[in-house]
Design a protein around this motif. Sequence first.
Motif, PDB file in Angstrom:
ATOM      1  N   PHE A  30     -45.559  57.278  56.860  1.00 30.86           N
ATOM      2  CA  PHE A  30     -45.830  57.820  55.503  1.00 30.86           C
ATOM      3  C   PHE A  30     -46.988  58.730  55.456  1.00 30.86           C
ATOM      4  O   PHE A  30     -47.163  59.855  54.922  1.00 30.86           O
ATOM      5  CB  PHE A  30     -46.122  57.044  54.159  1.00 30.86           C
ATOM      6  CG  PHE A  30     -44.794  56.249  53.587  1.00 30.86           C
ATOM      7  CD1 PHE A  30     -43.668  56.998  53.498  1.00 30.86           C
ATOM      8  CD2 PHE A  30     -44.732  54.851  53.653  1.00 30.86           C
ATOM      9  CE1 PHE A  30     -42.529  56.257  52.882  1.00 30.86           C
ATOM     10  CE2 PHE A  30     -43.745  54.218  53.097  1.00 30.86           C
ATOM     11  CZ  PHE A  30     -42.658  55.064  52.870  1.00 30.86           C
ATOM     12  N   HIS A  31     -47.982  58.450  56.560  1.00 31.89           N
ATOM     13  CA  HIS A  31     -49.116  59.270  56.799  1.00 31.89           C
ATOM     14  C   HIS A  31     -48.743  60.551  57.140  1.00 31.89           C
ATOM     15  O   HIS A  31     -48.988  61.704  56.888  1.00 31.89           O
ATOM     16  CB  HIS A  31     -50.103  58.742  57.611  1.00 31.89           C
ATOM     17  CG  HIS A  31     -51.163  59.525  58.306  1.00 31.89           C
ATOM     18  ND1 HIS A  31     -52.229  60.165  57.773  1.00 31.89           N
ATOM     19  CD2 HIS A  31     -50.902  59.964  59.529  1.00 31.89           C
ATOM     20  CE1 HIS A  31     -52.835  60.949  58.652  1.00 31.89           C
ATOM     21  NE2 HIS A  31     -52.324  60.900  59.929  1.00 31.89           N
ATOM     22  N   LEU A  32     -47.851  60.494  58.081  1.00 33.66           N
ATOM     23  CA  LEU A  32     -47.308  61.872  58.855  1.00 33.66           C
ATOM     24  C   LEU A  32     -46.554  62.466  57.958  1.00 33.66           C
ATOM     25  O   LEU A  32     -46.683  63.855  57.978  1.00 33.66           O
ATOM     26  CB  LEU A  32     -46.223  61.480  60.102  1.00 33.66           C
ATOM     27  CG  LEU A  32     -46.794  60.646  61.212  1.00 33.66           C
ATOM     28  CD1 LEU A  32     -45.774  60.386  62.396  1.00 33.66           C
ATOM     29  CD2 LEU A  32     -47.953  61.525  61.870  1.00 33.66           C
ATOM     30  N   GLN A  33     -45.900  61.938  56.945  1.00 33.37           N
ATOM     31  CA  GLN A  33     -45.099  62.747  55.888  1.00 33.37           C
ATOM     32  C   GLN A  33     -46.108  63.375  55.024  1.00 33.37           C
ATOM     33  O   GLN A  33     -45.980  64.572  54.897  1.00 33.37           O
ATOM     34  CB  GLN A  33     -44.152  61.998  55.222  1.00 33.37           C
ATOM     35  CG  GLN A  33     -43.498  62.636  53.979  1.00 33.37           C
ATOM     36  CD  GLN A  33     -42.688  61.806  53.080  1.00 33.37           C
ATOM     37  OE1 GLN A  33     -43.231  60.573  52.645  1.00 33.37           O
ATOM     38  NE2 GLN A  33     -41.575  61.932  52.506  1.00 33.37           N
ATOM     39  N   ALA A  34     -47.276  62.798  54.703  1.00 32.45           N
ATOM     40  CA  ALA A  34     -48.330  63.406  53.862  1.00 32.45           C
ATOM     41  C   ALA A  34     -48.994  64.719  54.378  1.00 32.45           C
ATOM     42  O   ALA A  34     -49.295  65.414  53.563  1.00 32.45           O
ATOM     43  CB  ALA A  34     -49.110  62.223  53.344  1.00 32.45           C
ATOM     44  N   ILE A  35     -48.997  64.633  55.594  1.00 34.47           N
ATOM     45  CA  ILE A  35     -49.776  65.705  56.252  1.00 34.47           C
ATOM     46  C   ILE A  35     -48.771  66.964  56.731  1.00 34.47           C
ATOM     47  O   ILE A  35     -49.371  67.845  57.354  1.00 34.47           O
ATOM     48  CB  ILE A  35     -50.639  65.313  57.503  1.00 34.47           C
ATOM     49  CG1 ILE A  35     -49.638  64.654  58.586  1.00 34.47           C
ATOM     50  CG2 ILE A  35     -51.697  64.337  57.187  1.00 34.47           C
ATOM     51  CD1 ILE A  35     -50.606  64.174  59.826  1.00 34.47           C
TER      52      ILE A  35
END
Length: 345
Positions: A73-78
């Motif tokens: 989800f962190h990768l998606q957020a960035i």
Amino acid sequence: MNELSGFTGVALSGSADDNLTAKLAEFVRHREALSPNTWRQLLSVMRISWRWAQENRRSFLPMSSDDMQDYLFHLQAIGRSTSTISVHAALISMLHRNAGLVPPTVSPDVVRAKKKINRTAIVSGERTGQAVPFCRQDLNRLDAAWQHSPRLQHLRDLAFMHVAYGTLLRMSELSRLRVRDISRAADGRIILDVGWTKTILHSGGIIKALSPRSSERLMEWINAAGLAGEPDAVLFCPVHRSNKITKVSTVPMSAPCLEDIWRRARHHAGAKTLLKTNKGRYSSWSGHSARVGAAQDMARKGISIAQIMQEGTWTQTQTVMRYIRMVEAHKGAMVALMEADSWPD
């Protein structure tokens, strides 16, 4: 973080595990089992995910399913694409398997997280990028412009594009070709002994034949560059601004230098405006353009999917179908039905 420390020291979650350390060290020793590109990707993903784990006080190896979800989800957020996120998940899973650990990706929670990421991205408009096709008509235009050029760079670039289009080889595979890989057929055309590709890795290798015109362009470059008597030289080497090759090179040109060939060609062809894309990629011709363009040209000529896959050494049908989807769209059953002459008024 060097390779060995990356797989041993920093990989452990605070405690020394001799068995885990030994398995990771063994993995490093046998890294040649993976392609150089996969190994570079793995190291890159390790650096990124390990840094995230450190900053957020999470476990890196083993990574729990909860931590894996949060990382994805962190990768998606960035702003990372779904394909990039999938690569991260797959490589983290690979690292766990080679360390003798259960990959966090087997957890139903992680599976659902990946589906959520994919669905959210698609609904919001993300589309898979595709290289701008380099087709037969593009090759013909550049051939007419550069075949008699006094510039050695033009002769090399033209020969490179002829071989790229005519063989459907990947850019890294083209860069490895050497003068000794050339032989002549009975009719004078050039035969290339490719050796191995991304998907074909056995001692027999594959053989590619060039058309008469492509054979002629390749020999014009070889003779102009003085490579004919250098069997160990790579076919495509740097050209100095003095209009000479700096030296006979046995080291393949770098990926950025090969990409420059496509950028120069695109500019010369008159396409000075870059195409708009989702992620800023594939805005001009690139290393994959000849493969996409050749596949589309074959599809237009009615060549079967199986033959196209064989020519491009593809192993997955969906890859080829994605490349030729615009060509094949008008061949659908409903299009044929609606255009049938017998359709009643």
